[in-house]
Design a protein around this motif. Structure first.
Motif, short mmCIF file in Angstrom:
data_model
loop_
_atom_site.label_atom_id
_atom_site.label_comp_id
_atom_site.label_asym_id
_atom_site.label_seq_id
_atom_site.Cartn_x
_atom_site.Cartn_y
_atom_site.Cartn_z
N PHE A 139 12.43 18.09 -4.63
CA PHE A 139 11.10 18.58 -4.27
C PHE A 139 10.15 17.39 -4.05
CE2 PHE A 139 6.87 19.98 -5.93
CZ PHE A 139 6.55 20.84 -4.89
N ALA A 140 10.22 16.40 -4.96
CA ALA A 140 9.38 15.21 -4.83
C ALA A 140 9.72 14.46 -3.55
CB ALA A 140 9.56 14.31 -6.05
N ALA A 141 11.00 14.39 -3.22
CA ALA A 141 11.43 13.67 -2.02
C ALA A 141 10.90 14.36 -0.77
CB ALA A 141 12.95 13.59 -1.98
N VAL A 142 10.93 15.70 -0.77
CA VAL A 142 10.42 16.45 0.38
C VAL A 142 8.92 16.22 0.53
CG1 VAL A 142 9.99 18.78 1.26
CG2 VAL A 142 12.24 18.20 0.37
N CYS A 143 8.19 16.24 -0.60
CA CYS A 143 6.75 15.99 -0.56
C CYS A 143 6.47 14.60 0.00
CB CYS A 143 6.14 16.09 -1.96
SG CYS A 143 6.07 17.78 -2.55
N CYS A 144 7.24 13.59 -0.45
CA CYS A 144 7.06 12.22 0.02
C CYS A 144 7.32 12.13 1.52
CB CYS A 144 8.01 11.27 -0.71
SG CYS A 144 7.46 10.88 -2.38
N ALA A 145 8.33 12.87 1.99
CA ALA A 145 8.67 12.82 3.41
C ALA A 145 7.55 13.44 4.25
CB ALA A 145 9.99 13.53 3.67
N VAL B 249 0.84 -1.20 0.00
CA VAL B 249 0.00 0.00 0.00
C VAL B 249 0.87 1.25 0.00
CG1 VAL B 249 -1.78 1.28 1.26
CG2 VAL B 249 -1.86 -1.21 1.20
N PHE B 250 1.92 1.20 0.83
CA PHE B 250 2.75 2.38 1.04
C PHE B 250 3.59 2.72 -0.19
CE2 PHE B 250 6.52 4.47 3.03
CZ PHE B 250 5.85 5.58 3.51
N GLY B 251 4.19 1.70 -0.81
CA GLY B 251 5.07 1.90 -1.97
C GLY B 251 4.37 2.64 -3.11
N PRO B 252 3.27 2.08 -3.64
CA PRO B 252 2.57 2.75 -4.75
C PRO B 252 2.06 4.14 -4.39
CG PRO B 252 1.82 0.49 -4.54
CD PRO B 252 2.69 0.77 -3.35
N LEU B 253 1.61 4.33 -3.14
CA LEU B 253 1.14 5.66 -2.72
C LEU B 253 2.27 6.67 -2.78
CD1 LEU B 253 -1.26 5.03 0.30
CD2 LEU B 253 -1.78 6.27 -1.79
N MET B 254 3.45 6.24 -2.32
CA MET B 254 4.60 7.14 -2.36
C MET B 254 4.99 7.46 -3.81
SD MET B 254 5.84 8.32 0.43
CE MET B 254 4.15 8.63 0.83
N ALA B 255 4.93 6.45 -4.67
CA ALA B 255 5.26 6.66 -6.08
C ALA B 255 4.29 7.66 -6.70
CB ALA B 255 5.20 5.32 -6.82
N MET B 256 3.01 7.54 -6.29
CA MET B 256 1.98 8.44 -6.81
C MET B 256 2.25 9.89 -6.36
SD MET B 256 -1.74 6.70 -6.56
CE MET B 256 -2.49 8.02 -5.64
N ILE B 257 2.55 10.04 -5.06
CA ILE B 257 2.81 11.39 -4.53
C ILE B 257 4.04 11.99 -5.20
CG2 ILE B 257 3.51 12.65 -2.44
CD1 ILE B 257 1.72 10.40 -0.97
N GLY B 258 5.07 11.15 -5.41
CA GLY B 258 6.28 11.63 -6.08
C GLY B 258 5.98 12.11 -7.50
N THR B 259 5.15 11.32 -8.21
CA THR B 259 4.79 11.68 -9.58
C THR B 259 4.00 12.99 -9.61
OG1 THR B 259 4.60 9.32 -9.94
CG2 THR B 259 3.84 10.74 -11.72
N PHE B 260 3.02 13.09 -8.68
CA PHE B 260 2.22 14.32 -8.60
C PHE B 260 3.10 15.52 -8.33
CE2 PHE B 260 -1.78 11.85 -7.35
CZ PHE B 260 -2.33 12.00 -8.60
N ALA B 261 4.04 15.35 -7.41
CA ALA B 261 4.92 16.46 -7.01
C ALA B 261 5.73 16.93 -8.20
CB ALA B 261 5.83 16.01 -5.87
N VAL B 262 6.27 15.99 -8.97
CA VAL B 262 7.09 16.35 -10.13
C VAL B 262 6.23 17.08 -11.16
CG1 VAL B 262 8.38 15.41 -12.09
CG2 VAL B 262 8.83 14.56 -9.79
N GLN B 263 4.97 16.58 -11.34
CA GLN B 263 4.09 17.21 -12.32
C GLN B 263 3.57 18.56 -11.85
OE1 GLN B 263 1.23 14.15 -13.07
NE2 GLN B 263 2.50 13.17 -14.64
N ALA B 264 3.57 18.78 -10.53
CA ALA B 264 3.05 20.04 -9.99
C ALA B 264 4.02 21.19 -10.22
CB ALA B 264 2.77 19.87 -8.50
N VAL B 265 5.26 20.86 -10.54
CA VAL B 265 6.25 21.92 -10.79
C VAL B 265 5.91 22.58 -12.12
CG1 VAL B 265 8.69 22.42 -11.20
CG2 VAL B 265 8.05 20.69 -9.50
N PRO B 266 5.67 23.91 -12.10
CA PRO B 266 5.33 24.57 -13.37
C PRO B 266 6.49 24.47 -14.36
CG PRO B 266 4.97 26.02 -11.47
CD PRO B 266 5.70 24.83 -10.97
N PRO B 267 6.18 24.13 -15.62
CA PRO B 267 7.26 23.95 -16.61
C PRO B 267 8.04 25.24 -16.86
CG PRO B 267 5.09 23.39 -17.54
CD PRO B 267 4.86 23.89 -16.17
N GLY B 268 7.39 26.40 -16.65
CA GLY B 268 8.04 27.67 -16.87
C GLY B 268 9.19 27.95 -15.93
#
Ligand SMILES: [Zn+2]
Length: 134
Positions: free
Chosen positions: A90-96, A60-79
């Motif tokens: 940034f993704a690591a901090v969000c996961c923590a 349960v924990f592994g996939p959830l963390m992967a999801m949060i990491g992916t969201f965090a990376v995508q949340a960074v504005p491309p600009g």
């Protein structure tokens, strides 16, 4: 004996019922378990316990963390033109931030603690079964 305290896991002793906000894993000593099945230690009743269904916690924990990491990376504005390592940091901090309370909640509900000692385990098992029958 050397203990490693995992503050991300919530521990409940199957023998004496002691609640601790960390699980003390046996890193060195005669009670040490294997890599796949480590032993934990109850400091109150001095007995070795193991975590059952820990794979469920990981599943349960592994996939959830992967999801949060992916969201965090995508949340960074491309600009922003951030370097890849900044995105990863940034993704690591969000996961923590999300992972710590999540891990504690999941371990409280998903991980079953049981005694390592086979005799104690036999004593504990029928009690659990009869409780299920009620
Ligand atoms: Zn105990």
């Amino acid at each position: 004996m050397k203990l490693c305290k995992w503050h991300t896991l919530v521990f409940r002793c199957p023998k004496c019922g002691k609640d601790a906000d960390y699980a003390a894993q046996v890193v060195e000593g005669p009670q040490k378990g294997s890599i796949w099945d480590p032993s934990y230690w109850c400091e109150k009743c001095n007995s070795a316990v193991r975590a059952r269904d820990k794979w469920l916690f990981g599943a349960v924990f592994g996939p959830l963390m992967a999801m949060i990491g992916t969201f965090a990376v995508q949340a960074v504005p491309p600009g922003l033109q951030m370097a890849p390592w900044v995105c990863l940091a940034f993704a690591a901090v969000c996961c923590a931030i999300v992972g710590w309370p999540l891990s504690r909640t999941l371990s409280r509900h998903l991980v079953y603690w049981e005694p390592c000692d086979p005799a104690a385990l036999r004593r504990a098992r029928p009690r659990r079964m009869s409780k299920d029958d009620e």
